[in-house]
Design a protein around this motif. Structure first.
Motif, PDB file in Angstrom:
ATOM      1  N   GLU A  56       0.831  -1.212   0.000  1.00  0.00           N
ATOM      2  CA  GLU A  56       0.000   0.000   0.000  1.00  0.00           C
ATOM      3  C   GLU A  56       0.861   1.257   0.000  1.00  0.00           C
ATOM      4  O   GLU A  56       0.509   2.266  -0.602  1.00  0.00           O
ATOM      5  CB  GLU A  56      -0.924   0.001   1.217  1.00  0.00           C
ATOM      6  N   PHE A  57       2.031   1.184   0.674  1.00  0.00           N
ATOM      7  CA  PHE A  57       2.950   2.317   0.753  1.00  0.00           C
ATOM      8  C   PHE A  57       4.312   1.886   0.224  1.00  0.00           C
ATOM      9  O   PHE A  57       4.817   0.811   0.572  1.00  0.00           O
ATOM     10  CB  PHE A  57       3.069   2.814   2.200  1.00  0.00           C
ATOM     11  N   HIS A  77      -0.208   5.707   9.587  1.00  0.00           N
ATOM     12  CA  HIS A  77       0.536   6.560   8.658  1.00  0.00           C
ATOM     13  C   HIS A  77      -0.037   7.976   8.696  1.00  0.00           C
ATOM     14  O   HIS A  77      -1.250   8.164   8.823  1.00  0.00           O
ATOM     15  CB  HIS A  77       0.445   6.007   7.238  1.00  0.00           C
ATOM     16  N   TYR A 102      -3.408   9.484   7.478  1.00  0.00           N
ATOM     17  CA  TYR A 102      -3.581   9.183   6.056  1.00  0.00           C
ATOM     18  C   TYR A 102      -4.997   8.690   5.784  1.00  0.00           C
ATOM     19  O   TYR A 102      -5.561   7.891   6.529  1.00  0.00           O
ATOM     20  CB  TYR A 102      -2.582   8.114   5.623  1.00  0.00           C
ATOM     21  N   VAL A 131      -7.335   7.300   2.291  1.00  0.00           N
ATOM     22  CA  VAL A 131      -7.236   6.923   0.878  1.00  0.00           C
ATOM     23  C   VAL A 131      -7.883   7.978  -0.014  1.00  0.00           C
ATOM     24  O   VAL A 131      -7.553   8.093  -1.199  1.00  0.00           O
ATOM     25  CB  VAL A 131      -7.887   5.546   0.617  1.00  0.00           C
ATOM     26  N   PRO A 169       2.115   6.665  -1.033  1.00  0.00           N
ATOM     27  CA  PRO A 169       0.935   5.827  -1.296  1.00  0.00           C
ATOM     28  C   PRO A 169       0.931   5.321  -2.743  1.00  0.00           C
ATOM     29  O   PRO A 169       1.021   6.102  -3.691  1.00  0.00           O
ATOM     30  CB  PRO A 169      -0.246   6.774  -1.040  1.00  0.00           C
ATOM     31  N   LYS A 170       0.863   4.011  -2.891  1.00  0.00           N
ATOM     32  CA  LYS A 170       0.814   3.428  -4.240  1.00  0.00           C
ATOM     33  C   LYS A 170      -0.410   3.926  -4.998  1.00  0.00           C
ATOM     34  O   LYS A 170      -0.377   4.084  -6.225  1.00  0.00           O
ATOM     35  CB  LYS A 170       0.787   1.901  -4.148  1.00  0.00           C
ATOM     36  N   ASP A 195      -1.616   6.842  -5.133  1.00  0.00           N
ATOM     37  CA  ASP A 195      -1.310   8.101  -5.817  1.00  0.00           C
ATOM     38  C   ASP A 195      -0.661   7.837  -7.174  1.00  0.00           C
ATOM     39  O   ASP A 195      -1.004   8.476  -8.184  1.00  0.00           O
ATOM     40  CB  ASP A 195      -0.375   8.966  -4.966  1.00  0.00           C
TER      41      ASP A 195
END
Length: 271
Positions: free
Chosen positions: A8-9, A95, A125, A127, A158-159, A161
């Protein structure tokens, strides 16, 4: 499959691998030129609000809620954020977004700076991205209570993004797959309906090709007769039937007696 697919990160190395797979450029982080190019790319994405770096922290926090109030002065509208509730000394891990001021501090001196985030108010954080400020809204923050220093290389990305940049979010993929299944289902229903119509047409005498030819012959005969007494239709097997059949044969048309009787009766019902 690369490891970043299931994360995810992403770390800096993960980002390099991700961009290498998506772009026509191979980021080799053992090369200083590629390192600098990657850092410049990340910095530009952050400053253009396309990439939102985060850091991980687990420890004591104060849980803060801040209320948004509106101030109006003529046509000017401003928002003020004030503390509305606080829960102290909670243990929490998660996060947190790095704000612009902290990010700019971290990239100074060739990204070699560090900052201490103790007593800093940070945003968890989400989403959906950073919280937007709306009138009468309540915003969610944390205040870090433990000593923690972070550097640029501690940041995560963040993936989601990066996926958005390349239009490859899981949500988009799921929606597309659902639409494909729906289209396939509709096509199947359409094919079934078409088959049912064809089957019905084949069994429906008025639209069967043989019946159509006979009906045309009957209608042509009636038109040629021009005039007839409607009362004679009460006896569809009588003289009128014979007259129509004879007239049709005289015109070179072929209609059966039973067919004439059947459709004269139907015609009588709708007249």
């Amino acid at each position: 499959m690369a490891l970043y697919h299931i994360q995810e990160f992403l770390t800096l190395n993960n980002v390099a691998e991700y961009l290498t797979d998506k772009c026509d450029y191979d980021f080799n982080l053992e090369c200083s030129i590629d390192q600098n190019r990657l850092l410049e790319t990340i910095i530009q994405l952050v400053r253009n609000d396309k990439l939102h770096p985060v850091f991980y922290y687990s420890g004591n926090v104060d849980w803060l809620e801040k209320a948004v109030t509106t101030r109006k002065s003529g046509s000017l509208i401003t928002y003020e954020i004030g503390l509305s509730d606080i829960n102290r000394n909670m243990i929490y891990g998660g996060h947190y977004f790095v704000n612009d001021k902290s990010f700019n501090k971290l990239i100074e001196n060739n990204c070699s700076n560090s900052i201490n985030v103790i007593n800093c108010t940070v945003e968890p954080y989400h989403v959906e991205g950073k919280q937007e400020i709306f009138e009468n809204d309540v915003l969610d923050y944390r205040k870090i209570k433990d000593d923690l220093s972070i550097t640029f290389h501690d940041l995560l990305y963040p993936k989601l993004d990066l996926d958005k940049l390349f239009n490859q979010t899981e949500a988009d993929t799921e929606v597309i797959e659902k639409l494909r299944k729906k289209i396939a289902g509709l096509e199947s229903q359409l094919a079934q309906a078409k088959t049912e119509i064809e089957d019905k047409s084949a069994n429906d005498e008025p639209t069967h090709h043989k019946s159509v030819a006979s009906m045309q012959a009957l209608v042509t005969t009636l038109i040629k007769m021009a005039e007839y007494d409607k009362e004679e239709l009460a006896d569809p097997y009588g003289e009128l039937n014979k007259l129509i059949q004879a007239k049709a044969e005289g015109l070179g048309l072929s209609v059966k007696k039973d067919f004439i009787a059947k459709w004269l009766k139907k015609a009588d019902e709708v007249l």
